[in-house]
Design an enzyme around this catalytic site. Structure first.
Site, PDB file in Angstrom:
ATOM      1  N   GLY A 150       0.701  -4.895   1.023  1.00  0.00           N
ATOM      2  CA  GLY A 150      -0.460  -5.117   0.370  1.00  0.00           C
ATOM      3  C   GLY A 150      -0.287  -5.704  -1.156  1.00  0.00           C
ATOM      4  O   GLY A 150      -1.565  -6.414  -1.688  1.00  0.00           O
ATOM      5  N   GLU A 198       4.549  -5.286   6.864  1.00  0.00           N
ATOM      6  CA  GLU A 198       4.004  -4.183   7.646  1.00  0.00           C
ATOM      7  C   GLU A 198       4.364  -4.083   8.885  1.00  0.00           C
ATOM      8  O   GLU A 198       4.364  -2.868   9.418  1.00  0.00           O
ATOM      9  CB  GLU A 198       2.351  -4.491   7.416  1.00  0.00           C
ATOM     10  N   ALA A 217       0.695  -1.040  -0.070  1.00  0.00           N
ATOM     11  CA  ALA A 217       0.065  -0.167   0.094  1.00  0.00           C
ATOM     12  C   ALA A 217       0.844   1.166   0.024  1.00  0.00           C
ATOM     13  O   ALA A 217       2.048   1.157   0.545  1.00  0.00           O
ATOM     14  CB  ALA A 217      -1.054  -0.026   1.166  1.00  0.00           C
ATOM     15  N   GLU A 244      -0.705  -9.286  -0.775  1.00  0.00           N
ATOM     16  CA  GLU A 244      -2.047  -9.736  -0.244  1.00  0.00           C
ATOM     17  C   GLU A 244      -2.918  -9.650  -1.688  1.00  0.00           C
ATOM     18  O   GLU A 244      -3.912 -10.472  -2.044  1.00  0.00           O
ATOM     19  CB  GLU A 244      -2.535  -8.589   0.571  1.00  0.00           C
TER      20      GLU A 244
HETATM   21  N1  CAA Z   1       4.724   3.159  -0.696  1.00  0.00           N
HETATM   22  C1  CAA Z   1       5.155   4.182  -1.162  1.00  0.00           C
HETATM   23  N2  CAA Z   1       6.197   4.444  -2.028  1.00  0.00           N
HETATM   24  C2  CAA Z   1       6.832   3.178  -1.773  1.00  0.00           C
HETATM   25  C3  CAA Z   1       6.595   2.119  -1.392  1.00  0.00           C
HETATM   26  C4  CAA Z   1       5.399   2.017  -0.939  1.00  0.00           C
HETATM   27  N3  CAA Z   1       4.822   0.908  -0.203  1.00  0.00           N
HETATM   28  N4  CAA Z   1       7.688   1.239  -1.843  1.00  0.00           N
HETATM   29  C5  CAA Z   1       8.271   1.727  -2.484  1.00  0.00           C
HETATM   30  N5  CAA Z   1       8.106   3.232  -2.750  1.00  0.00           N
HETATM   31  C6  CAA Z   1       8.922   4.086  -3.180  1.00  0.00           C
HETATM   32  C7  CAA Z   1       9.887   4.702  -2.439  1.00  0.00           C
HETATM   33  O1  CAA Z   1       9.482   5.688  -1.323  1.00  0.00           O
HETATM   34  C8  CAA Z   1      10.934   5.393  -3.383  1.00  0.00           C
HETATM   35  O2  CAA Z   1      10.222   6.432  -3.926  1.00  0.00           O
HETATM   36  P1  CAA Z   1      11.422   7.716  -4.027  1.00  0.00           P
HETATM   37  O3  CAA Z   1      12.330   7.348  -5.467  1.00  0.00           O
HETATM   38  O4  CAA Z   1      10.440   8.974  -4.393  1.00  0.00           O
HETATM   39  O5  CAA Z   1      12.167   7.973  -2.837  1.00  0.00           O
HETATM   40  C9  CAA Z   1      10.688   4.248  -4.421  1.00  0.00           C
HETATM   41  O6  CAA Z   1       9.453   3.605  -4.400  1.00  0.00           O
HETATM   42  C10 CAA Z   1      11.829   3.215  -4.735  1.00  0.00           C
HETATM   43  O7  CAA Z   1      11.951   2.683  -3.764  1.00  0.00           O
HETATM   44  P2  CAA Z   1      13.306   2.628  -2.661  1.00  0.00           P
HETATM   45  O8  CAA Z   1      14.261   3.570  -3.131  1.00  0.00           O
HETATM   46  O9  CAA Z   1      12.963   2.244  -1.540  1.00  0.00           O
HETATM   47  O10 CAA Z   1      13.974   1.007  -3.504  1.00  0.00           O
HETATM   48  P3  CAA Z   1      14.798   0.169  -3.058  1.00  0.00           P
HETATM   49  O11 CAA Z   1      15.299  -0.922  -3.905  1.00  0.00           O
HETATM   50  O12 CAA Z   1      16.098   0.681  -2.030  1.00  0.00           O
HETATM   51  O13 CAA Z   1      13.769  -1.068  -1.637  1.00  0.00           O
HETATM   52  C11 CAA Z   1      11.803  -1.813  -0.938  1.00  0.00           C
HETATM   53  C12 CAA Z   1      12.745  -1.386  -2.364  1.00  0.00           C
HETATM   54  C13 CAA Z   1      12.484  -2.695  -0.313  1.00  0.00           C
HETATM   55  C14 CAA Z   1      10.444  -2.437  -1.925  1.00  0.00           C
HETATM   56  C15 CAA Z   1      11.587  -0.599  -0.333  1.00  0.00           C
HETATM   57  O14 CAA Z   1      11.046   0.183  -0.947  1.00  0.00           O
HETATM   58  C16 CAA Z   1      10.434  -0.902   0.745  1.00  0.00           C
HETATM   59  O15 CAA Z   1      10.813  -1.387   1.722  1.00  0.00           O
HETATM   60  N6  CAA Z   1       9.137  -0.353   0.380  1.00  0.00           N
HETATM   61  C17 CAA Z   1       7.893  -0.564   1.434  1.00  0.00           C
HETATM   62  C18 CAA Z   1       7.551  -1.977   1.475  1.00  0.00           C
HETATM   63  C19 CAA Z   1       6.454  -2.062   2.448  1.00  0.00           C
HETATM   64  O16 CAA Z   1       6.653  -1.598   3.716  1.00  0.00           O
HETATM   65  N7  CAA Z   1       5.339  -2.287   2.007  1.00  0.00           N
HETATM   66  C20 CAA Z   1       4.253  -2.710   3.265  1.00  0.00           C
HETATM   67  C21 CAA Z   1       3.265  -1.357   3.073  1.00  0.00           C
HETATM   68  S1  CAA Z   1       1.898  -1.173   4.343  1.00  0.00           S
HETATM   69  C22 CAA Z   1       0.613  -2.377   3.660  1.00  0.00           C
HETATM   70  O17 CAA Z   1       0.747  -2.736   2.449  1.00  0.00           O
HETATM   71  C23 CAA Z   1      -0.666  -2.256   4.432  1.00  0.00           C
HETATM   72  C24 CAA Z   1      -1.341  -3.413   3.900  1.00  0.00           C
HETATM   73  O18 CAA Z   1      -1.350  -4.664   4.166  1.00  0.00           O
HETATM   74  C25 CAA Z   1      -2.550  -3.126   2.999  1.00  0.00           C
END
Ligand code: CAA
Length: 258
Positions: free
Chosen positions: A109, A132, A65, A112
């Site tokens: 998400g 998460e 998400a 999911e």
């Molecule tokens: N939401 C918003 N933006 C996201 C994102 C997310 N879930 N995941 C990645 N991005 C964005 C980053 O902010 C970044 O944007 P900028 O270039 O503008 O800074 C861009 O995508 C590239 O990401 P990274 O620079 O972080 O890339 P990376 O290769 O270093 O890492 C990753 C990749 C490991 C996937 C890392 O981006 C990450 O950990 N993302 C979040 C994953 C996460 O926590 N997901 C769960 C979200 S909560 C949820 O999903 C709730 C639910 O159950 C419904």
């Protein structure tokens, strides 16, 4: 169909819906989920389509998400408006088969949403996880429910509590995905599988999908009874007449549209 956050293509009787917010690794926001529901319902109603493929980019199916969109939400922003519930589960109403084709990150998400597909084909680049807990929330789109039903409690607890990612090989071992293919062959393999599914009777495919999903909601006895109703009903369909007469005549069955 024109969308801001999706790309749409069709190949014969197969529709491909591609999540398309590349700069945010396909982070799932409200607009994308509204558009996804719209596209899914249109293809589900389209008599020329027999199977839908849901995919993302080479780098990410979806990284979860959209954290930027929800970071400032309060309880009052989420509960009354039924955040997630309001527009993430349209895919569960789709009666035609939906195959998920996953490359790169498939997290939170994103994982999911992938688990709401009927089966998953993964590129060897795919990484799955429910991180998460690292951003201070529980999963909100079924991660604590579908993951243990799919890969068992021990593995699910491991992923949910440690936030570790698993690679495609481990995902296949645990039963999360049905096949792993080289990354550069993902769409070819997904389209080939979808073309096979779409060449079958859509009526029978829908019945099988409904019956399998019933297995997760009922007892074994009731589930088998449910299946038997569909089996008996199949004898009232043109698909059964075509399938069995083609077999006996030693020719390929032609189910298109039946
Ligand atoms: N939401 C918003 N933006 C996201 C994102 C997310 N879930 N995941 C990645 N991005 C964005 C980053 O902010 C970044 O944007 P900028 O270039 O503008 O800074 C861009 O995508 C590239 O990401 P990274 O620079 O972080 O890339 P990376 O290769 O270093 O890492 C990753 C990749 C490991 C996937 C890392 O981006 C990450 O950990 N993302 C979040 C994953 C996460 O926590 N997901 C769960 C979200 S909560 C949820 O999903 C709730 C639910 O159950 C419904």
């Amino acid at each position: 169909m024109e969308y801001a956050d999706l790309l749409i293509e069709t190949y014969g009787r197969v529709a491909v819906i591609r999540l398309n917010r590349p700069k945010a690794l396909n982070a799932l926001n409200d607009n994308m989920m509204n558009e996804l529901g719209d596209a899914l319902y249109k293809f589900d109603a389209d008599k020329n389509i027999g199977c839908i493929v849901l995919t993302g980019s080479e780098k990410a199916f979806a990284a979860g998400a959209d954290i930027a969109a929800m970071a400032e939400y309060t309880y009052a922003d989420t509960y009354p408006d039924n955040y997630i519930g309001r527009n993430w589960e349209h895919i569960l109403n789709v009666r035609k088969p939906v195959i998920g084709a996953v490359a790169g990150f498939c997290l939170g998400g994103g994982c999911e949403l992938a688990m709401m597909c009927d089966f998953l084909i993964a590129a060897d680049s795919a990484r799955f996880g429910q991180p998460e807990i690292k951003v201070g929330v529980t999963p909100g789109a079924g991660g604590t429910q579908r993951l243990p039903r799919t890969i068992g409690k021990a593995k699910a607890m491991d992923l949910l509590l440690t936030a570790r990612m698993i690679d495609a090989a481990e995902a296949e071992r645990t039963g999360l995905v049905s096949r792993v293919v080289p990354a550069d062959k993902l769409m070819e393999e997904a389209l080939a599988a979808a073309t096979v599914v779409a060449s079958m009777s859509v009526t029978v495919a829908m019945a099988i999908k409904d019956s399998v999903n019933r297995a997760f909601e009922t007892t074994l006895t009731e589930g088998v009874r449910y299946e038997r109703r569909y089996f008996h009903a199949a004898f009232g369909t043109p698909a059964q007449k075509e399938g069995m007469s083609a077999f006996l005549a030693k020719r390929a069955a032609k189910f298109d549209g039946l």
